[in-house]
Design a protein around this motif. Structure first.
Motif, short mmCIF file in Angstrom:
data_model
loop_
_atom_site.label_atom_id
_atom_site.label_comp_id
_atom_site.label_asym_id
_atom_site.label_seq_id
_atom_site.Cartn_x
_atom_site.Cartn_y
_atom_site.Cartn_z
N THR A 142 15.33 -9.54 -16.53
CA THR A 142 14.91 -8.01 -16.72
C THR A 142 13.92 -8.19 -16.82
O THR A 142 12.76 -7.30 -15.50
CB THR A 142 15.80 -7.52 -17.27
N ILE A 143 12.43 -8.60 -17.59
CA ILE A 143 11.03 -8.64 -17.86
C ILE A 143 10.57 -9.37 -16.14
O ILE A 143 9.59 -8.69 -15.85
CB ILE A 143 10.86 -8.38 -18.54
N SER A 144 11.21 -10.37 -15.99
CA SER A 144 10.95 -11.24 -15.09
C SER A 144 10.86 -10.19 -13.66
O SER A 144 9.72 -10.29 -13.08
CB SER A 144 11.95 -12.76 -15.24
N THR A 145 12.47 -9.13 -13.23
CA THR A 145 12.48 -9.28 -11.95
C THR A 145 11.01 -8.20 -12.00
O THR A 145 10.83 -7.32 -10.79
CB THR A 145 13.70 -8.19 -12.39
N LYS A 146 10.58 -6.78 -13.29
CA LYS A 146 10.07 -6.56 -13.71
C LYS A 146 8.61 -6.71 -12.68
O LYS A 146 7.99 -5.79 -12.13
CB LYS A 146 10.71 -5.29 -14.57
N THR A 151 4.15 -6.86 -9.64
CA THR A 151 3.53 -7.30 -8.69
C THR A 151 3.82 -6.83 -6.70
O THR A 151 2.07 -6.86 -6.63
CB THR A 151 3.75 -9.04 -8.66
N VAL A 152 4.30 -7.26 -7.03
CA VAL A 152 4.83 -6.16 -5.53
C VAL A 152 3.68 -4.57 -5.24
O VAL A 152 3.04 -4.98 -4.05
CB VAL A 152 6.05 -6.44 -4.87
N ARG A 153 4.45 -4.22 -6.07
CA ARG A 153 3.51 -3.00 -5.46
C ARG A 153 2.13 -3.01 -6.26
O ARG A 153 1.44 -2.15 -5.59
CB ARG A 153 4.02 -1.79 -6.90
N GLU A 154 1.88 -3.81 -7.10
CA GLU A 154 0.64 -3.71 -7.42
C GLU A 154 -0.74 -4.50 -5.81
O GLU A 154 -2.03 -3.76 -4.86
CB GLU A 154 0.19 -5.17 -8.51
N SER A 155 0.28 -5.30 -5.09
CA SER A 155 -0.16 -5.76 -4.24
C SER A 155 0.07 -4.97 -2.65
O SER A 155 -1.41 -4.03 -1.94
CB SER A 155 0.63 -6.80 -3.35
N ALA A 156 0.53 -3.42 -2.69
CA ALA A 156 1.18 -2.71 -1.93
C ALA A 156 -0.12 -1.76 -2.64
O ALA A 156 -1.32 -1.14 -1.38
CB ALA A 156 2.28 -1.94 -2.35
N VAL A 157 -0.30 -1.01 -3.92
CA VAL A 157 -1.27 -0.65 -4.19
C VAL A 157 -3.12 -1.04 -3.60
O VAL A 157 -4.05 -0.17 -2.83
CB VAL A 157 -1.95 -0.20 -5.52
N LYS A 158 -3.21 -2.43 -4.12
CA LYS A 158 -4.26 -2.92 -2.47
C LYS A 158 -4.67 -3.04 -1.88
O LYS A 158 -5.93 -2.88 -1.47
CB LYS A 158 -4.62 -4.55 -3.62
N ALA A 159 -3.97 -3.30 -0.83
CA ALA A 159 -3.75 -3.12 0.20
C ALA A 159 -3.84 -1.53 0.70
O ALA A 159 -4.96 -1.82 2.06
CB ALA A 159 -2.17 -3.85 1.19
N ALA A 160 -3.55 -0.56 0.34
CA ALA A 160 -3.44 0.78 0.84
C ALA A 160 -4.78 1.35 0.28
O ALA A 160 -6.00 1.84 1.05
CB ALA A 160 -2.62 1.95 -0.07
N GLU A 161 -5.67 0.11 -1.41
CA GLU A 161 -7.34 1.22 -1.29
C GLU A 161 -8.23 0.35 -0.36
O GLU A 161 -8.92 0.49 -0.11
CB GLU A 161 -7.09 0.50 -2.77
#
Length: 255
Positions: A142-146, A151-161
């Motif tokens: 579960t932790i690995s999935t989270k 990581t995907v969200r951070e990449s999206a946030v970084k792209a949005a920033e």
């Protein structure tokens, strides 16, 4: 007889040894065999067998004491050996029957009970370990999935920033461009404070809008052009080496 010198005064030695024979007994003949048999009897040993039949069975009738006495001694020795073996076997059986069973002792029963308890505890611990290990494996999955989702969200946030930063930079550039192409109330030097070009008021003017173009450095005494506007959207064309003055006209935008 051996001849001896009579002059020496020694009587001649008779041939043969004198022998004594008891009345009714056979005369004793001294021979090596008889002497050996006599010594064995004097030592208490049985007489040596004087002979065997060529067939290997029985003894010489002339020596009745030889073979039968030896076989008798062998039988007695064999009887003693058999009796000792039987006694040893019986003693082992009796000893084995009388010794207590070690598995029925209190110490053995206590150790067996302790062993059973340890084995039961081991089974419980193994079951507990398997449960915890399975739970840990599930949590790690579960932790690995989270972590992957984060990581995907951070990449999206970084792209949005990065996109926001680019937009801000674009807006800033546009604002700078707009600011550079906008003239507000005051006096400005063309080519230094504002860019040369044609400018128009951002909105309609009302009242008395005054604008004037002067030669740079004349302190407003050398008028190139000026006007008082009471309505509409007036426009002016400015060139380098001129000063521009705006009063009550609002902002001017480069066309």
């Amino acid at each position: 007889m051996t001849d001896i010198n009579p002059a020496m005064g020694v009587p001649p030695k008779p041939e043969g040894s004198p022998s004594y024979t008891a009345p009714g007994a056979q005369p004793f003949i001294s021979s090596p065999t008889n002497r050996i048999a006599g010594k064995r009897r004097w030592l208490g040993l049985p007489s040596k067998m004087t002979g065997r039949a060529k067939t290997g069975t029985g003894s010489n009738p002339a020596s009745p004491r030889g073979g039968s006495q030896g076989r008798g001694s062998l039988r007695i020795a064999w009887y003693w050996a058999a009796a000792a073996a039987v006694l040893f076997l019986i003693g082992g059986l009796v000893l084995g029957a009388t010794l207590p069973d070690p598995k029925k002792s209190k110490e053995f029963i206590a150790l067996q009970s302790e062993k059973d308890g340890v084995s039961a505890d081991l089974v419980k611990l193994q079951s507990r370990y398997n449960t915890l290990n399975s739970s840990i494996s599930g949590r790690e999955s579960t932790i690995s999935t989270k972590e992957s989702a984060i990581t995907v969200r951070e990449s999206a946030v970084k792209a949005a920033e990065e996109n926001v930063k680019k937009r801000e930079e674009a807006v800033t550039a546009a604002e700078k461009t707009k600011a550079a192409n906008t003239i507000r109330e005051g006096t400005w030097t063309v080519g230094k404070d504002i860019e040369p070009g044609t400018y128009r008021t951002a909105s309609d003017v009302s009242g008395s809008c005054y604008w004037g173009i002067y030669r740079t450095g004349s302190n407003g005494s050398d008028i190139v052009d000026n006007d008082i506007v009471t309505g509409g959207r007036p426009s002016v064309t400015l060139s380098a080496g001129q000063d521009f003055k705006s009063s009550r006209c609002g902002s001017w935008t480069k066309q």
